[in-house]
Design a protein around this motif. Structure first.
Motif, PDB file in Angstrom:
ATOM      1  N   VAL A   1      44.443  44.958  38.947  1.00  0.00           N
ATOM      2  CA  VAL A   1      45.009  43.609  39.062  1.00  0.00           C
ATOM      3  C   VAL A   1      44.991  42.963  37.682  1.00  0.00           C
ATOM      4  CG1 VAL A   1      44.886  41.385  40.235  1.00  0.00           C
ATOM      5  CG2 VAL A   1      44.101  43.446  41.403  1.00  0.00           C
ATOM      6  N   THR A   2      46.154  42.522  37.218  1.00  0.00           N
ATOM      7  CA  THR A   2      46.253  41.869  35.917  1.00  0.00           C
ATOM      8  C   THR A   2      46.960  40.532  36.072  1.00  0.00           C
ATOM      9  OG1 THR A   2      48.301  43.066  35.435  1.00  0.00           O
ATOM     10  CG2 THR A   2      46.258  44.019  34.617  1.00  0.00           C
ATOM     11  N   TYR A   3      46.714  39.648  35.099  1.00  0.00           N
ATOM     12  CA  TYR A   3      47.263  38.295  35.123  1.00  0.00           C
ATOM     13  C   TYR A   3      48.026  38.054  33.829  1.00  0.00           C
ATOM     14  CZ  TYR A   3      44.224  37.498  39.108  1.00  0.00           C
ATOM     15  OH  TYR A   3      43.619  37.582  40.328  1.00  0.00           O
ATOM     16  N   THR A   4      49.249  37.595  33.959  1.00  0.00           N
ATOM     17  CA  THR A   4      50.063  37.296  32.795  1.00  0.00           C
ATOM     18  C   THR A   4      50.891  36.048  33.070  1.00  0.00           C
ATOM     19  OG1 THR A   4      51.888  38.080  31.405  1.00  0.00           O
ATOM     20  CG2 THR A   4      51.719  39.030  33.610  1.00  0.00           C
ATOM     21  N   GLY A   5      50.473  34.944  32.460  1.00  0.00           N
ATOM     22  CA  GLY A   5      51.206  33.687  32.655  1.00  0.00           C
ATOM     23  C   GLY A   5      51.188  33.227  34.094  1.00  0.00           C
ATOM     24  N   PHE A   6      52.391  33.171  34.702  1.00  0.00           N
ATOM     25  CA  PHE A   6      52.552  32.685  36.063  1.00  0.00           C
ATOM     26  C   PHE A   6      52.579  33.830  37.084  1.00  0.00           C
ATOM     27  CE2 PHE A   6      53.841  29.325  33.376  1.00  0.00           C
ATOM     28  CZ  PHE A   6      53.846  28.137  34.079  1.00  0.00           C
ATOM     29  N   THR A   7      52.188  35.026  36.690  1.00  0.00           N
ATOM     30  CA  THR A   7      52.384  36.195  37.547  1.00  0.00           C
ATOM     31  C   THR A   7      51.090  36.972  37.724  1.00  0.00           C
ATOM     32  OG1 THR A   7      54.649  36.366  36.724  1.00  0.00           O
ATOM     33  CG2 THR A   7      53.789  38.258  37.903  1.00  0.00           C
TER      34      THR A   7
END
Length: 655
Positions: free
Chosen positions: A454-460
């Motif tokens: 699970v990764t987080y990038t900005g709004f996603t």
């Protein structure tokens, strides 16, 4: 006569001691009204929260609603060390916010704003008498509770905000077994390093004053882990209290921590109560939702907030009869609800106001009819900040990918949020993938707090499966816990949990039912031909984010009757691939994202340009040759002279 006087004096002293034994702990915190310094002074909001013996002060649901009368001793927070010249004292009575009749405790809060000079530091204290007689250490002794205020400008150019810590005033624990209790602490300055320590009963501390009086070292044999404020302890005395006196301190960086130079120091004092293991079922109740312990929820001033405290009782014949709590001013609690066997609800309602900007702690403990208490459950409302929303997927051009029908080897999933998000601040925050075809069987879950899938990038939020676990033709749905998406401010305001099996759904393409059958029959016979629907200018709801159509078992048919003068003949049926009766219809129009269209067109556009260039170059060359030849003929001097002589000759002939 002398004996009677002595008896009367002893009676007065005894009555005074009984009447005065009413303090139950508390905390003092503060924050600047604006963390950006401007001018020589700054407004600072000081908050005090104290708990008292309820039978000594009036606190009911009615008095909470009207915030009258105030509860507690009528005293003053006085300055005890440092630059005291700007401090004018603070009333120690508070507006009641909570009470528990079985525990005989009431709690309240009070705020006051002071204008203080920049770059000063001083300590304020509330000290008096008395604790009560059933304390293991500090019985009937004095109390002291001390907080350090510091308006010095931090190295990052801002004004400091003190850390906060929340706790129930009284926490029940069984004797003779080891317990682990975590105190929830937080700091609005998100990069600060927090540490808690035992309060010190001397001036050898940052406050330069006795921080705990009779309650110092109240938990015999306890071990305190300062970095996360965890207390490991064992109670030994039945029906007795032990007092906990802590200081929560914030450090700008590791160097300041190593040098033990905190920017501020705030107190937290509360009580443990020891009880013997009851007969029969001894499992205490547990608060199981809907928010997890230590959740952080963003709210805006004026929002109408509703939160549910859900409790489960595990022993037959037991029920929840009360809650001990610690809530901010203005929050109300419903009556205890029992919607199903063993499950109890308490509804919290609140409309925060602008002056409550920043973190507001809520702690709850459920008490059953045998006086067993659940573990403490605490959450933080972050007033003035929004929690992220996970945007509900839509069928065409939605916020989640993929939805609808996808291939069996698909491994990449994503969903968008309303604001920029980070990982949750707690491990144990999961996103789940379920197989609805198998009755809601769990296929996979990932801990968003740490797992690399699970990764987080900005709004996603992006989820990558190492291996696709899908089954042909099966339907799936996705759910997630509170906080799967967490905001970037302070404690990380959390997205709400979602357990709706229709929120994000997809299914796997089944090649066994993907073809159609066309049958031609003899003339004069009514035939049924399976056809494919085509897309129109309106949205075709058969389409998905992957371009694979959603199938249906209801075919679209056309019935036709034809006639001929020839003899009847029968044409053999033709089949492309596997056949099924009642063939499945499908749409052939794929939906593409703009970027997909751009990528798909790169090669065809390049090829078209090359072909056009190859064709147009000779044509352009011929056109240029013809043009220059014509121009050469028009402007050639020989041709011009020849035309002039011809014109003169024609004139002589005509004359």
């Amino acid at each position: 006569m002398m004996r009677e006087r002595l008896s009367f004096i002893f009676l007065i002293i005894w009555i005074s001691t009984i009447e005065a034994s009413h303090f139950r702990g508390g905390t003092i915190t503060w924050r600047p009204y604006n963390s950006t310094p401007s001018g020589a002074t700054t407004p600072v909001i000081v908050r005090e929260r104290f708990s008292w013996r309820r039978s000594a002060f009036t606190c009911t649901t009615a008095t909470i609603a009207v915030q009258n009368p105030m509860i507690g001793d009528f005293g003053s927070l006085g300055c005890v060390s440092g630059n005291c010249g700007s401090w004018t004292g603070m009333n120690t009575q508070t507006y009641c916010t909570d009470f528990s009749a079985p525990l005989d405790v009431a709690s309240g809060e009070y705020y006051q704003t002071y204008t203080l000079p920049i770059n000063i530091a001083f300590s304020i204290s509330f000290s008096s008498c008395c604790w009560f007689g059933t304390l293991v250490i500090g019985s009937n002794g004095n109390w002291a509770i001390v907080s350090r205020i510091n308006t010095a400008i931090r190295p990052d150019g801002y004004l400091n905000t003190s850390p906060i810590a929340v706790s129930l005033p009284i926490i029940y624990k069984e004797v003779n077994i080891q317990h682990v209790h975590v105190v929830q602490m937080a700091d609005f300055d998100g990069t600060d390093i927090l540490k808690c320590r035992w309060s010190i009963g001397s001036t050898a501390n940052v406050n330069g004053f006795d921080e705990c009086s009779g309650l110092c070292n109240g938990v015999t044999g306890a071990n305190l882990i300062g970095s996360n404020c965890t207390i490991v302890f064992t109670l030994t005395a039945v029906s007795m209290y032990v007092g906990v006196a802590l200081q929560i301190e914030d450090f700008y960086n590791a160097a300041a921590l190593s040098a033990n130079t905190p920017m501020s120091s705030v107190p937290l004092q509360f009580l443990f109560y020891g009880y013997a293991a009851p007969g029969g079922c001894i499992t205490p109740p547990a608060i199981i939702g809907s928010r997890p312990n230590r959740a952080c929820i963003g709210v805006m001033p004026g929002d109408n907030i509703t939160e549910y405290v859900i409790v489960q009782v595990y022993c037959p014949g037991k029920s929840i009869v009360d809650f001990v709590s610690s809530v901010p001013i203005g929050m109300t609690k419903s009556a205890i609800l029992n919607p199903s066997t063993g499950i109890y609800h308490l509804v919290l309602s609140w409309i925060p106001i602008a002056s409550q900007y920043g973190p507001q702690g809520v702690c709850m403990g459920a008490i059953d009819n045998t006086q067993l208490q659940s573990n403490q459950w605490c959450i933080t409302f972050l007033v003035g900040f929004k929690s992220p929303d996970v945007i509900k997927p839509t069928l065409v051009q939605g916020s989640a990918s993929p939805i609808g029908t996808i291939f069996k080897n698909h491994t990449l999933f994503s969903i968008q949020t309303s604001i920029s998000v980070n990982r949750p601040t707690r491990n144990g925050t999961f996103i789940y993938f379920w197989d609805s075809t198998l009755g809601g069987t769990l296929v996979q879950k990932y801990d968003c707090g740490w797992e690399p899938e699970v990764t987080y990038t900005g709004f996603t939020v992006v989820i990558r499966f190492p291996v696709a676990p899908w089954i042909d033709g099966h339907f799936y749905y996705v759910t997630y816990d509170s906080g799967v998406a967490s905001g970037t401010e302070f404690c990380g305001p959390e997205s709400a949990p979602n357990s709706d099996p229709t929120f994000w759904v997809f299914n796997i393409w089944n090649p066994a039912v993907s073809s159609t059958t066309t049958t031609t029959t003899t003339p004069f016979t009514t035939v049924t031909v399976t056809t494919k629907p085509t897309s129109t200018t309106s949205i075709n709801t058969l389409l998905t984010t992957t371009g694979i159509v959603i199938t249906t078992t209801a075919p679209i048919t056309t019935t036709a009757t034809t006639s001929t003068t020839g003899p009847p003949t029968t044409a053999p049926a033709t089949t492309a691939g596997p056949t099924t009766s009642g063939a499945t219809t499908e749409s052939t129009v794929a939906v593409m994202y703009p970027k997909d269209l751009e990528l798909a067109c790169l090669q065809p556009v390049a090829m078209t340009n090359a072909i056009l260039l190859a064709v147009m170059m000779p044509i352009q060359g011929l056109a240029l040759y013809a043009t220059f030849t014509k121009l050469s003929s028009i402007f050639n001097p020989s041709n011009i002279n020849s035309k002039a002589r011809h014109k003169q000759r024609m004139k002589r002939i005509m004359h």
